[in-house]
Design an enzyme around this catalytic site. Structure first.
Site, mmCIF file in Angstrom:
data_model
loop_
_atom_site.group_PDB
_atom_site.id
_atom_site.type_symbol
_atom_site.label_atom_id
_atom_site.label_comp_id
_atom_site.label_asym_id
_atom_site.label_seq_id
_atom_site.Cartn_x
_atom_site.Cartn_y
_atom_site.Cartn_z
ATOM 1 N N LEU A 99 -2.603 -32.476 -6.845
ATOM 2 C CA LEU A 99 -4.000 -32.140 -7.130
ATOM 3 C C LEU A 99 -4.863 -32.130 -5.865
ATOM 4 O O LEU A 99 -4.873 -33.090 -5.088
ATOM 5 C CB LEU A 99 -4.585 -33.163 -8.123
ATOM 6 C CG LEU A 99 -6.027 -32.888 -8.577
ATOM 7 C CD1 LEU A 99 -6.093 -31.611 -9.412
ATOM 8 C CD2 LEU A 99 -6.587 -34.074 -9.335
ATOM 9 N N ASP A 100 -5.575 -31.003 -5.665
ATOM 10 C CA ASP A 100 -6.549 -30.890 -4.557
ATOM 11 C C ASP A 100 -5.918 -31.217 -3.209
ATOM 12 O O ASP A 100 -6.542 -31.880 -2.365
ATOM 13 C CB ASP A 100 -7.742 -31.828 -4.816
ATOM 14 C CG ASP A 100 -8.470 -31.469 -6.100
ATOM 15 O OD1 ASP A 100 -9.025 -32.378 -6.728
ATOM 16 O OD2 ASP A 100 -8.460 -30.276 -6.463
ATOM 17 N N HIS A 141 -12.988 -26.727 -4.113
ATOM 18 C CA HIS A 141 -13.205 -28.123 -4.512
ATOM 19 C C HIS A 141 -14.463 -28.629 -3.807
ATOM 20 O O HIS A 141 -14.602 -28.438 -2.591
ATOM 21 C CB HIS A 141 -11.987 -28.976 -4.120
ATOM 22 C CG HIS A 141 -12.118 -30.415 -4.481
ATOM 23 N ND1 HIS A 141 -11.999 -30.870 -5.770
ATOM 24 C CD2 HIS A 141 -12.376 -31.507 -3.712
ATOM 25 C CE1 HIS A 141 -12.177 -32.181 -5.782
ATOM 26 N NE2 HIS A 141 -12.406 -32.590 -4.548
ATOM 27 N N GLY A 149 -19.392 -20.271 -14.266
ATOM 28 C CA GLY A 149 -18.762 -19.236 -13.456
ATOM 29 C C GLY A 149 -19.593 -18.714 -12.302
ATOM 30 O O GLY A 149 -19.454 -17.563 -11.886
ATOM 31 N N SER A 150 -20.460 -19.553 -11.731
ATOM 32 C CA SER A 150 -21.271 -19.057 -10.598
ATOM 33 C C SER A 150 -20.386 -18.690 -9.421
ATOM 34 O O SER A 150 -20.658 -17.715 -8.708
ATOM 35 C CB SER A 150 -22.323 -20.092 -10.185
ATOM 36 O OG SER A 150 -21.717 -21.214 -9.563
ATOM 37 N N ASN A 177 -8.189 -22.487 -4.797
ATOM 38 C CA ASN A 177 -9.135 -23.291 -5.572
ATOM 39 C C ASN A 177 -10.269 -23.697 -4.649
ATOM 40 O O ASN A 177 -10.092 -23.862 -3.441
ATOM 41 C CB ASN A 177 -8.442 -24.554 -6.104
ATOM 42 C CG ASN A 177 -9.401 -25.427 -6.920
ATOM 43 O OD1 ASN A 177 -10.149 -24.942 -7.760
ATOM 44 N ND2 ASN A 177 -9.387 -26.727 -6.632
ATOM 45 N N THR A 206 -1.317 -26.355 -4.741
ATOM 46 C CA THR A 206 0.076 -26.816 -4.805
ATOM 47 C C THR A 206 0.162 -27.843 -5.934
ATOM 48 O O THR A 206 -0.855 -28.190 -6.538
ATOM 49 C CB THR A 206 0.484 -27.487 -3.476
ATOM 50 O OG1 THR A 206 -0.447 -28.542 -3.221
ATOM 51 C CG2 THR A 206 0.452 -26.493 -2.323
ATOM 52 N N SER A 213 -14.441 -27.247 -0.028
ATOM 53 C CA SER A 213 -13.200 -26.777 0.596
ATOM 54 C C SER A 213 -12.534 -25.736 -0.294
ATOM 55 O O SER A 213 -12.494 -25.910 -1.517
ATOM 56 C CB SER A 213 -12.211 -27.947 0.766
ATOM 57 O OG SER A 213 -12.822 -29.036 1.429
ATOM 58 N N ILE A 228 -5.989 -29.446 -15.331
ATOM 59 C CA ILE A 228 -4.902 -29.683 -14.381
ATOM 60 C C ILE A 228 -3.717 -28.821 -14.812
ATOM 61 O O ILE A 228 -3.358 -28.796 -15.997
ATOM 62 C CB ILE A 228 -4.531 -31.177 -14.347
ATOM 63 C CG1 ILE A 228 -5.682 -31.947 -13.681
ATOM 64 C CG2 ILE A 228 -3.219 -31.382 -13.591
ATOM 65 C CD1 ILE A 228 -5.463 -33.430 -13.547
ATOM 66 N N LEU A 229 -3.162 -28.075 -13.878
ATOM 67 C CA LEU A 229 -2.068 -27.154 -14.172
ATOM 68 C C LEU A 229 -0.728 -27.831 -13.855
ATOM 69 O O LEU A 229 -0.617 -28.628 -12.923
ATOM 70 C CB LEU A 229 -2.232 -25.882 -13.329
ATOM 71 C CG LEU A 229 -3.486 -25.061 -13.686
ATOM 72 C CD1 LEU A 229 -3.823 -24.092 -12.575
ATOM 73 C CD2 LEU A 229 -3.291 -24.344 -15.023
ATOM 74 N N MET A 271 -11.412 -26.452 -14.874
ATOM 75 C CA MET A 271 -11.370 -27.902 -14.979
ATOM 76 C C MET A 271 -10.126 -28.445 -15.680
ATOM 77 O O MET A 271 -10.130 -29.540 -16.218
ATOM 78 C CB MET A 271 -12.624 -28.402 -15.699
ATOM 79 C CG MET A 271 -13.919 -27.993 -15.033
ATOM 80 S SD MET A 271 -13.994 -28.474 -13.291
ATOM 81 C CE MET A 271 -14.504 -30.163 -13.476
HETATM 82 C C1 GRF Z 1 -19.225 -26.877 -9.702
HETATM 83 O O1 GRF Z 1 -19.365 -28.279 -9.780
HETATM 84 C C2 GRF Z 1 -18.533 -26.515 -8.426
HETATM 85 O O2 GRF Z 1 -18.816 -27.466 -7.417
HETATM 86 C C3 GRF Z 1 -17.084 -26.591 -8.785
HETATM 87 O O3 GRF Z 1 -16.997 -26.212 -10.148
HETATM 88 C C4 GRF Z 1 -18.268 -26.456 -10.795
HETATM 89 C C5 GRF Z 1 -18.760 -25.287 -11.582
HETATM 90 O O4 GRF Z 1 -18.741 -24.169 -10.782
HETATM 91 N N1 GRF Z 1 -16.333 -25.696 -7.940
HETATM 92 P P1 GRF Z 1 -19.030 -22.683 -11.411
HETATM 93 O O5 GRF Z 1 -20.537 -22.525 -11.428
HETATM 94 O O6 GRF Z 1 -18.456 -22.662 -12.815
HETATM 95 O O7 GRF Z 1 -18.366 -21.754 -10.464
#
Ligand code: GRF
Length: 195
Positions: free
Chosen positions: A143-144, A108, A11-12, A106, A140, A135, A91-92, A89
């Site tokens: 995907l991505d 990506h 969750g960074s 989102n 939508t 990005s 897919i919805l 992670m």
């Molecule tokens: C990372 O690989 C980031 O590039 C992608 O999700 C992964 C984990 O991100 N967006 P986070 O630290 O859980 O936000």
């Protein structure tokens, strides 16, 4: 605006979004939810006083709709105006996305439309690209693939491997996503290009 954030891991990105929603920011975090009860980000959200929810997707097997129905109970209780996927992670389904179309973002880790899907850094390295990046886009059903709201670019350096490149891109994710969310929450849909 009320913002719910979906995570799957550390969750960074969620932390940088939450920490950006202060002062005169038009949005506030109202929920952090995860498909993994052990996601490290849940503790970080709780430390920040944000309500959390976890719905383990594994017991639902291939029944995506059943998993999403359970997740939706928590999301709808928080009454979000905006949904941010941040390292989420799963897919919805189109049905879930339809509920939030136009107000779901989102991040990506590639310069979309290149490298949709997984292993984006390894693929950029394999292709011999000179740059990579991240990005933020509207989610939508495809995907991505939704409208891009922001991008940040980084150079690919000699000796890079997927980890060194991922670290460089992640630093830009942490700059890009909060700026895009602030604009989005104030109704600005212009594409933001960092660096
Ligand atoms: C990372 O690989 C980031 O590039 C992608 O999700 C992964 C984990 O991100 N967006 P986070 O630290 O859980 O936000």
């Amino acid at each position: 605006k009320r913002v719910a954030i979906l995570i799957s891991g550390g969750g960074s990105n969620m932390v940088t979004l939450v920490d950006s929603m202060v002062g005169d920011h038009p949005a506030r975090p109202v929920l952090v939810a995860s498909n993994d009860p052990n996601a490290g980000g849940l503790a970080k959200a709780a430390e920040r006083g944000i309500p959390t929810a976890a719905v383990d997707h594994k017991p639902f097997g291939k029944d995506r709709a059943a998993f999403e129905a359970e997740l939706l109970k928590h999301i709808e209780a928080a009454e979000p105006d905006i949904l941010c996927l941040a390292g989420f992670m799963r897919i919805l389904t189109p049905d879930f996305i339809a509920r939030f179309e136009g107000r779901m973002l989102n991040i990506h880790p590639s310069l979309l439309p290149k490298y949709k899907g997984l292993h984006t850094h390894a693929r950029a390295l394999e292709a011999g690209d000179s740059e990579a990046g991240c990005s933020v886009h509207e989610v939508t059903a495809e995907l991505d693939d939704g409208p891009i709201l922001g991008q940040a670019r980084v150079p690919i350096l000699d000796g890079d491997d997927p980890d060194t490149l991922a670290q460089r891109v992640l630093r830009q994710e942490h700059l890009l996503y909060p700026q895009v969310l602030r604009r989005f929450a104030s109704g600005n849909r212009d594409i933001l290009h960092l660096t």
